[in-house]
Design a protein around this motif. Sequence first.
Motif, PDB file in Angstrom:
ATOM      1  N   GLU A  51      -0.093  85.372  -4.820  1.00 41.64           N
ATOM      2  CA  GLU A  51      -0.755  86.623  -4.423  1.00 41.64           C
ATOM      3  C   GLU A  51      -0.983  87.562  -5.598  1.00 41.64           C
ATOM      4  O   GLU A  51      -1.312  88.718  -5.415  1.00 41.64           O
ATOM      5  N   GLY A  52      -0.818  87.066  -6.815  1.00 35.54           N
ATOM      6  CA  GLY A  52      -0.992  87.916  -7.988  1.00 35.54           C
ATOM      7  C   GLY A  52      -1.558  87.146  -9.160  1.00 35.54           C
ATOM      8  O   GLY A  52      -2.771  87.029  -9.332  1.00 35.54           O
ATOM      9  N   ALA A  53      -0.692  86.585  -9.971  1.00 38.81           N
ATOM     10  CA  ALA A  53      -1.082  85.960 -11.228  1.00 38.81           C
ATOM     11  C   ALA A  53      -1.985  84.734 -11.064  1.00 38.81           C
ATOM     12  O   ALA A  53      -2.747  84.420 -11.975  1.00 38.81           O
ATOM     13  N   ASP A  54      -1.922  84.081  -9.942  1.00 33.87           N
ATOM     14  CA  ASP A  54      -2.764  82.893  -9.750  1.00 33.87           C
ATOM     15  C   ASP A  54      -4.253  83.209  -9.758  1.00 33.87           C
ATOM     16  O   ASP A  54      -5.077  82.321  -9.955  1.00 33.87           O
ATOM     17  N   PHE A  55      -4.621  84.472  -9.570  1.00 33.72           N
ATOM     18  CA  PHE A  55      -6.036  84.847  -9.560  1.00 33.72           C
ATOM     19  C   PHE A  55      -6.615  85.056 -10.952  1.00 33.72           C
ATOM     20  O   PHE A  55      -7.826  85.075 -11.129  1.00 33.72           O
ATOM     21  N   VAL A  56      -5.758  85.244 -11.954  1.00 33.73           N
ATOM     22  CA  VAL A  56      -6.222  85.525 -13.313  1.00 33.73           C
ATOM     23  C   VAL A  56      -7.170  84.444 -13.838  1.00 33.73           C
ATOM     24  O   VAL A  56      -8.275  84.757 -14.291  1.00 33.73           O
ATOM     25  N   PRO A  57      -6.810  83.153 -13.794  1.00 38.35           N
ATOM     26  CA  PRO A  57      -7.727  82.125 -14.314  1.00 38.35           C
ATOM     27  C   PRO A  57      -9.044  82.045 -13.539  1.00 38.35           C
ATOM     28  O   PRO A  57     -10.102  81.801 -14.119  1.00 38.35           O
ATOM     29  N   PHE A  58      -9.001  82.276 -12.238  1.00 39.83           N
ATOM     30  CA  PHE A  58     -10.218  82.229 -11.421  1.00 39.83           C
ATOM     31  C   PHE A  58     -11.215  83.281 -11.902  1.00 39.83           C
ATOM     32  O   PHE A  58     -12.374  82.977 -12.184  1.00 39.83           O
ATOM     33  N   PHE A  59     -10.769  84.541 -11.996  1.00 40.07           N
ATOM     34  CA  PHE A  59     -11.667  85.608 -12.422  1.00 40.07           C
ATOM     35  C   PHE A  59     -12.070  85.461 -13.881  1.00 40.07           C
ATOM     36  O   PHE A  59     -13.193  85.791 -14.253  1.00 40.07           O
ATOM     37  N   TYR A  60     -11.160  84.967 -14.721  1.00 43.48           N
ATOM     38  CA  TYR A  60     -11.459  84.755 -16.135  1.00 43.48           C
ATOM     39  C   TYR A  60     -12.675  83.852 -16.297  1.00 43.48           C
ATOM     40  O   TYR A  60     -13.542  84.097 -17.135  1.00 43.48           O
ATOM     41  N   ASN A  61     -12.751  82.811 -15.497  1.00 42.97           N
ATOM     42  CA  ASN A  61     -13.876  81.861 -15.574  1.00 42.97           C
ATOM     43  C   ASN A  61     -15.223  82.516 -15.279  1.00 42.97           C
ATOM     44  O   ASN A  61     -16.268  82.000 -15.664  1.00 42.97           O
ATOM     45  N   TYR A  62     -15.212  83.654 -14.612  1.00 36.57           N
ATOM     46  CA  TYR A  62     -16.438  84.389 -14.293  1.00 36.57           C
ATOM     47  C   TYR A  62     -16.633  85.598 -15.198  1.00 36.57           C
ATOM     48  O   TYR A  62     -17.489  86.441 -14.940  1.00 36.57           O
ATOM     49  N   GLY A  63     -15.792  85.716 -16.248  1.00 38.55           N
ATOM     50  CA  GLY A  63     -15.925  86.826 -17.183  1.00 38.55           C
ATOM     51  C   GLY A  63     -15.396  88.141 -16.658  1.00 38.55           C
ATOM     52  O   GLY A  63     -15.793  89.210 -17.118  1.00 38.55           O
ATOM     53  N   ILE A  64     -14.487  88.078 -15.697  1.00 41.76           N
ATOM     54  CA  ILE A  64     -13.949  89.277 -15.055  1.00 41.76           C
ATOM     55  C   ILE A  64     -12.492  89.462 -15.467  1.00 41.76           C
ATOM     56  O   ILE A  64     -11.672  88.566 -15.281  1.00 41.76           O
ATOM     57  N   SER A  65     -12.173  90.622 -16.017  1.00 45.17           N
ATOM     58  CA  SER A  65     -10.792  90.935 -16.377  1.00 45.17           C
ATOM     59  C   SER A  65      -9.993  91.229 -15.115  1.00 45.17           C
ATOM     60  O   SER A  65     -10.543  91.658 -14.097  1.00 45.17           O
ATOM     61  N   THR A  66      -8.677  91.017 -15.187  1.00 41.83           N
ATOM     62  CA  THR A  66      -7.812  91.194 -14.030  1.00 41.83           C
ATOM     63  C   THR A  66      -6.696  92.170 -14.355  1.00 41.83           C
ATOM     64  O   THR A  66      -6.074  92.075 -15.409  1.00 41.83           O
ATOM     65  N   ILE A  67      -6.464  93.084 -13.446  1.00 43.86           N
ATOM     66  CA  ILE A  67      -5.362  94.036 -13.556  1.00 43.86           C
ATOM     67  C   ILE A  67      -4.439  93.790 -12.363  1.00 43.86           C
ATOM     68  O   ILE A  67      -4.873  93.884 -11.216  1.00 43.86           O
ATOM     69  N   ILE A  68      -3.198  93.450 -12.632  1.00 41.04           N
ATOM     70  CA  ILE A  68      -2.234  93.179 -11.565  1.00 41.04           C
ATOM     71  C   ILE A  68      -1.322  94.374 -11.422  1.00 41.04           C
ATOM     72  O   ILE A  68      -0.646  94.785 -12.363  1.00 41.04           O
ATOM     73  N   LEU A  69      -1.301  94.966 -10.232  1.00 34.53           N
ATOM     74  CA  LEU A  69      -0.436  96.106  -9.939  1.00 34.53           C
ATOM     75  C   LEU A  69       0.803  95.610  -9.223  1.00 34.53           C
ATOM     76  O   LEU A  69       0.709  94.933  -8.198  1.00 34.53           O
ATOM     77  N   SER A  70       1.962  95.934  -9.765  1.00 34.24           N
ATOM     78  CA  SER A  70       3.231  95.648  -9.105  1.00 34.24           C
ATOM     79  C   SER A  70       3.758  96.971  -8.595  1.00 34.24           C
ATOM     80  O   SER A  70       4.127  97.858  -9.361  1.00 34.24           O
ATOM     81  N   GLU A  71       3.777  97.123  -7.292  1.00 29.19           N
ATOM     82  CA  GLU A  71       4.190  98.379  -6.696  1.00 29.19           C
ATOM     83  C   GLU A  71       5.710  98.460  -6.614  1.00 29.19           C
ATOM     84  O   GLU A  71       6.383  97.450  -6.547  1.00 29.19           O
ATOM     85  N   PRO A  72       6.242  99.676  -6.599  1.00 32.27           N
ATOM     86  CA  PRO A  72       7.689  99.805  -6.425  1.00 32.27           C
ATOM     87  C   PRO A  72       8.078  99.356  -5.022  1.00 32.27           C
ATOM     88  O   PRO A  72       7.332  99.549  -4.070  1.00 32.27           O
TER      89      PRO A  72
END
Length: 75
Positions: A51-72
Motif C-alpha cells: 500500500e506504499g512503496a510498491d507503487f514507486v516503480p509503477f509510477f516511475y515507468n510513466y515519468g511520475i515522481s512518488t511521495i509516500i506519506l507515513s501518517e502518525p
Amino acid sequence: MSKTVHGRIGSIVSIHNPSIEVHMVEKGINTGTAVIVIAGGGHRTLNVGSEGADFVPFFYNYGISTIILSEPVAC
C-alpha cells in the motif's frame, strides 16, 4: 516483515512522528508530475509494502515522481 517476499517490510508499528519519502524520477523521463501515496492501516499498524512503496516503480515507468506519506499512528 512480509511473509511472501523475503526482505520486504510489510507494515510498521508504534509510529509517533509523520514522515515523507520523495522518490524523484530522473531528469530524462520526468513529466513534472508527482503523486502522493498515503499507505493504509489502522490505529496501531501502517501498511507500507503493497500500500506504499510498491507503487514507486509503477509510477516511475510513466515519468511520475512518488511521495509516500507515513501518517502518525496512535499507540
